[in-house]
Design a protein around this motif. Structure first.
Motif: not given
Ligand SMILES: Nc1nc2c(ncn2[C@@H]2O[C@H](COP(=O)(O)OP(=O)(O)O)[C@@H](O)[C@H]2O)c(=O)[nH]1
Ligand SMILES: [Mg+2]
Length: 301
Positions: A19, A70, A107
């Protein structure tokens, strides 16, 4: 160079994913021992995949830095960034999944799901161990994360403080497939000098400006010529509106001036020439969600 038999040479693509903001680009620069990837504490710093090649006597590791995955922004720019990551996963030999120490976010979990079908070995790299105040927390964290997937290795590192980077290289090299080198042994990257000139300017802008503006900025290079041993570079900074334009220029031009000075230093270091840099700010309405504009700015290839 040492004589190495062809059947002993290893070479492959090593993709770094994770991420935003976990430290992927900082790691790439460390692995290469040279800054080629721009970094900042804001998401969207890395917008393109970027190749960094490290060649040793009996190996060539072709590292790919990728934009952070994301799900917050859904405009054309972010679709482009996700595509950059997905494309780089289609030819991976070793995968580095990077997370931040003591953090396992939604995430991170989604990215792990995304790579579930990939056949390549996955190294889990836990970055920013220098930030941990209570050392005793690290081991239980490593244990709980290791249980989530059949990782080939799990390694805590600090990209910023250069901790465990050589260990990571050794693990990567041990997982590379037998193959002759794919690039000449003195090649560092697949990008040209114009790309880096634009990126260095964008990095300084991102670091200087507040949280929202970095998403609205793009940089293109109009001129890049060597005359009498001086590189003359003309750059355009693209923003989405006039108010953004005046923020980027700053009072009496002070922001743009200091950005230019800092970027010039990075360029001189990389290009090995004195640089004469001129920069202008231009407005292109709504470019982050306009496919044609994105193409014009070099995002869609
Ligand atoms: N404390 C600490 N900060 C780091 C480390 N590695 C990267 N950072 C910082 O984390 C931020 C994001 O780094 P960057 O490489 O741009 O992350 P990316 O978005 O994953 O490419 C930057 O401010 C880096 O200086 C580390 O090992 N320790
Ligand atoms: Mg990055």
């Amino acid at each position: 160079m040492v004589e190495v038999k062809q059947e002993d040479f290893c070479c492959g693509y090593v993709t770094i994913i994770g991420r935003p903001n976990v430290g992927k680009s900082t790691l790439l620069n460390r692995l290469l021992g040279q800054k080629i990837s721009i970094t900042s504490n804001k998401p969207q710093t890395t917008r393109w995949h970027l190749t960094g090649i490290e060649t040793g006597d009996d190996y060539q590791a072709i590292y790919i830095d990728t934009p952070g995955l994301q799900d917050k922004y859904k405009n054309a720019m972010n679709r482009h960034m996700t595509r950059e990551v997905m494309n780089s996963l289609s030819y991976v030999d070793v995968l580095i999944l990077m997370i931040e120490s003591l953090q396992w976010k939604d995430m991170d979990r989604q990215i792990l799901k995304l790579i579930a079908d990939i056949k390549a070995p996955v190294i889990l790299v836990i970055n920013k161990i220098d930030k941990i105040k209570n050392r005793e927390q690290l081991l239980p964290f490593i244990e709980s994360i290791s249980a989530k997937w059949d990782f080939s290795a799990v390694l805590p590192v600090s990209a910023r403080k250069n901790k465990n980077i050589n260990e990571l290289k050794k693990i990567v090299n041990s997982l590379l497939p037998v193959s002759p080198p794919l690039f000449p042994d003195d090649q560092l990257t697949d990008r040209n000098e114009r790309f880096f000139a634009a990126e260095f300017i964008r990095e300084k802008l991102i670091r200087k400006l507040g949280d929202e503006l970095p998403y609205r900025i793009s940089v293109t290079i109009e001129q890049f010529v060597l005359k009498e041993n001086i590189l003359h570079i003309h750059a355009l900074v693209w923003v989405e509106g006039n108010s953004q334009k005046s923020i980027v220029i700053g009072h009496n031009g002070h922001i743009l001036k200091s950005v230019g000075e800092q970027a010039r230093k990075d360029m001189e270091k990389m290009f090995g020439h004195k640089v004469f840099l001129r920069t202008w700010v231009k407005v292109m309405k709504n470019w982050t969600d306009d496919i044609k504009a994105l193409k014009q700015l070099g995002y869609e290839r």
